[in-house]
Scaffold this motif. Structure first.
Motif, PDB file in Angstrom:
ATOM      1  N   LEU A   1     -14.265 -21.972  16.533  1.00 28.31           N
ATOM      2  CA  LEU A   1     -13.016 -21.955  17.406  1.00 28.31           C
ATOM      3  C   LEU A   1     -12.732 -23.198  17.945  1.00 28.31           C
ATOM      4  O   LEU A   1     -11.804 -23.583  18.028  1.00 28.31           O
ATOM      5  CB  LEU A   1     -13.343 -21.020  18.463  1.00 28.31           C
ATOM      6  CG  LEU A   1     -12.981 -19.369  18.089  1.00 28.31           C
ATOM      7  CD1 LEU A   1     -13.540 -18.560  19.420  1.00 28.31           C
ATOM      8  CD2 LEU A   1     -11.749 -19.302  17.766  1.00 28.31           C
ATOM      9  N   LYS A   2     -13.998 -23.897  18.153  1.00 27.38           N
ATOM     10  CA  LYS A   2     -13.586 -25.448  18.556  1.00 27.38           C
ATOM     11  C   LYS A   2     -13.011 -26.247  17.757  1.00 27.38           C
ATOM     12  O   LYS A   2     -12.193 -26.981  17.935  1.00 27.38           O
ATOM     13  CB  LYS A   2     -15.093 -25.802  19.173  1.00 27.38           C
ATOM     14  CG  LYS A   2     -15.470 -25.443  20.404  1.00 27.38           C
ATOM     15  CD  LYS A   2     -16.835 -26.099  20.778  1.00 27.38           C
ATOM     16  CE  LYS A   2     -16.641 -27.295  21.215  1.00 27.38           C
ATOM     17  NZ  LYS A   2     -17.858 -27.931  21.793  1.00 27.38           N
ATOM     18  N   ILE A   3     -13.618 -25.875  16.362  1.00 23.62           N
ATOM     19  CA  ILE A   3     -13.056 -26.861  15.251  1.00 23.62           C
ATOM     20  C   ILE A   3     -11.562 -26.517  15.022  1.00 23.62           C
ATOM     21  O   ILE A   3     -10.691 -27.372  14.704  1.00 23.62           O
ATOM     22  CB  ILE A   3     -14.128 -26.448  14.101  1.00 23.62           C
ATOM     23  CG1 ILE A   3     -15.321 -27.197  14.141  1.00 23.62           C
ATOM     24  CG2 ILE A   3     -13.385 -27.284  12.901  1.00 23.62           C
ATOM     25  CD1 ILE A   3     -16.303 -26.836  13.046  1.00 23.62           C
ATOM     26  N   ALA A   4     -11.292 -25.133  14.993  1.00 20.96           N
ATOM     27  CA  ALA A   4      -9.867 -24.642  14.797  1.00 20.96           C
ATOM     28  C   ALA A   4      -8.760 -25.322  15.669  1.00 20.96           C
ATOM     29  O   ALA A   4      -7.972 -25.698  15.609  1.00 20.96           O
ATOM     30  CB  ALA A   4      -9.876 -23.196  14.774  1.00 20.96           C
ATOM     31  N   ALA A   5      -9.333 -25.408  17.314  1.00 20.83           N
ATOM     32  CA  ALA A   5      -8.827 -25.966  18.202  1.00 20.83           C
ATOM     33  C   ALA A   5      -8.422 -27.524  17.840  1.00 20.83           C
ATOM     34  O   ALA A   5      -7.269 -28.192  18.146  1.00 20.83           O
ATOM     35  CB  ALA A   5      -9.082 -25.636  19.431  1.00 20.83           C
TER      36      ALA A   5
END
Length: 568
Positions: A25-29
């Motif tokens: 999720l952090k990478i996607a954000a």
């Protein structure tokens, strides 16, 4: 099937899964923010992606002063910023002060929408741009049935696409996420699956219906475990009956050969005898295999029967609460928006439920140990051994290394059969210079130094703060039990004469017909198979008792061996 008293595998795997999800999720954000940043330049506005300092030749030509920063005019707008902070703010949020690129689109009209990070997809939110009625495929998640794909048929390519993403297929219910029943939706995995279906030029709708509380889901898990235990017990019973029937058939056929009648080669009875032999062997093989099946299902039934007790074990529950609280802090620190509210709410509900389990256990007599319960010099009971407290920490107590109890570092054994390890007694063990930290959730009792001295002198130990689940083998017949009389001895020979016979009896029970030739081997098992009274005045330790007895037994064997050679 062995069931261990530590954290079960399912909880560990779930924790790993959540950590991976959070990283994704952090990478996607980050990717979404980078896409928005580059999209701003594609629309004709400068995103200040390259800068020049005052020492640069081009910047000197433009009259840049020390401390100022210029957006590189070769690639950007050439704007001069008075400080690094001002430039970094404009670079991170170029839409706050739109500056058009030279020769590109003019600035937007007042009120025109500009791209911002808020327009990026919400973290972990299941994408659903199509209604359920209009969609070709529906991905539905409920607590009762888990996550299931509806509307797929053989040959449409959906199973081949989702198989790579970790989905499972069974004739019933079809394509689904294994282990998703009675859990909240794995939105990241659902989003990936929805994108894969859209790549096949099919419309997809995501329906998430989570209508059960965590307490209701735990109750459903316990009921499912009871059903599982009953089902597995029936399978075990049927397999045991089949094994007995096959054994009886084999025995019935073998009765005609009970006198050892051989197969007569060339005789008219040879064919029938060989058929009987094959049927007898086949029946016996089936009996053995069915017996293995019966044992397997009996162990599975036992595990399912004890599911709720192991799930709600207070020590394990305390560790689970610590992990959930750490996850909650991380979510509040790193997540934003609606996903923060959703995930934080889930964790808070779980934590409240498990704290209720601990409160119920405390009402039933369980003791939650903490820093305030111990002081340096006290004794703590963990894993069936009492150890001196060397230091009191926030989450644990420091004690002598746990291997010291198996390496001759035992100061004595109290009346309940538990070993006692002190800092002084552990000093002579190979691991005696090392320490060990015992978490408070593994503590099962406490004694002060005065209480321990009394217990070593023969007084009964105080009742532990909560039930200890450690299983200990009974003392063998012929051994000196902890309740035996206290004695006072003056030398090692008298000690050896007193206990050597009991040691031999214990060794015989442990390994019939075999001798224990080293102190290490004897010491490894003395805590379970040999119970001796605590050392008395003038202060012989248990190590000295065992060593003296073993030395005497060794001398006796050598003397007997020498006498046999002399007579031979």
């Amino acid at each position: 099937m062995t069931i261990y008293d530590d954290e079960n595998g399912a909880d560990e795997l779930e924790a790993i899964h959540h950590r991976r999800l959070e990283a994704d999720l952090k990478i996607a954000a980050m990717n979404a923010s980078a896409d928005a940043w580059h999209a701003w330049r594609d629309q004709g506005y400068c995103n200040h992606g390259s800068a020049l300092g005052a020492s640069n030749d081009l910047a000197k030509e433009r009259g840049l002063k020390p401390g100022q920063v210029m957006c590189d005019p070769r690639y950007g707008c050439g704007t001069v910023f008075d400080s690094d902070d001002e430039y970094m703010d404009a670079c991170g949020n170029p839409w706050n002060n739109p500056i058009p690129l030279p020769g590109k689109a003019p600035a937007p009209a007042p009120g025109a929408p500009t791209p911002t990070p808020a327009e990026t997809p919400v973290q972990g939110d299941a994408k659903n741009a199509t209604t359920e009625a209009d969609a070709d495929i529906v991905i539905r998640h409920t607590h009762e049935d888990g996550t299931v794909v509806e509307g797929s048929s053989k040959g449409d390519g959906i199973w081949e696409a989702l198989k790579k993403l970790g989905w499972t297929y069974r004739r019933t219910p079809g394509i689904f996420i294994r282990g998703s029943r009675l859990k909240n939706a794995d939105r990241w995995k659902i989003n990936k699956a929805a994108d894969a279906v859209r790549a096949l030029n099919l419309t997809v709708a995501v329906v998430i219906e989570e209508n059960l509380s965590f307490a209701e889901r735990e109750e459903a898990r316990a009921e499912a475990a009871d059903d599982r235990a009953e089902r597995y017990a029936d399978r075990s019973t049927n397999a045991a009956a089949s094994s007995k029937a096959a054994y009886d058939r084999s025995s019935q056929i073998a009765e005609r050969f009970h006198m050892g009648q051989p197969i007569i080669v060339g005789h008219y009875s040879e064919k029938g005898a060989r058929r009987d032999q094959e049927r007898m062997h086949n029946s016996m093989r089936k009996s053995i295999n069915e017996d293995k099946r019966a044992t397997y299902w009996a162990e599975r039934a036992g595990a399912a029967e004890h599911y709720e007790a192991y799930r709600n074990n207070p020590g394990r529950t305390l560790r689970r609460i610590d992990k959930l609280e750490a996850s909650l802090r991380k979510v509040r620190r790193e997540w934003t928006g609606i996903e923060l509210e959703r995930r934080a709410g889930e964790l808070e509900e779980e934590i409240a439920y498990w704290k209720g389990i601990i409160a119920k256990a405390e009402a039933d007599g369980f003791k939650v140990w903490g820093r305030a319960d111990f002081a340096k010099g006290d004794f703590v009971r963990s894993r069936g051994t009492w150890s001196e407290v060397l230091r009191v920490n926030a989450k644990s107590v420091t004690i002598p290394h746990i291997h010291a109890a198996h390496q001759g570092g035992v100061a004595g054994i109290i009346r309940d059969g538990s070993r006692v390890v002190t800092k002084a007694s552990a000093a002579g063990a190979p691991m005696g210079t090392y320490t060990w930290t015992t978490p408070y959730d593994e503590v099962s009792g406490r004694m002060s130094a005065e209480e321990m001295r009394a217990a070593l002198a023969g007084d009964p130990a105080p009742t532990p703060g909560h039930t200890d689940h450690t299983t200990r083998a009974p003392a063998p017949h012929g051994g000196v039990t902890p309740d035996g009389p206290s004695v006072t001895l003056d030398n090692a020979d008298e000690i050896a004469a007193l206990v050597s016979g009991d040691i031999r009896a214990a060794i015989t029970i442990r390994k019939p017909g075999k001798r224990v030739k080293t102190l290490k081997t004897l010491r490894t098992h003395h805590g379970t198979y040999l119970h001796l009274p605590a050392p008395c005045t003038p202060g012989f330790t248990l190590e000295q008792v065992l060593r003296a007895a073993l030395d005497k037994a060794t001398k006796d064997r050598k003397k007997a061996k020498g006498a046999k050679k002399a007579n031979g």
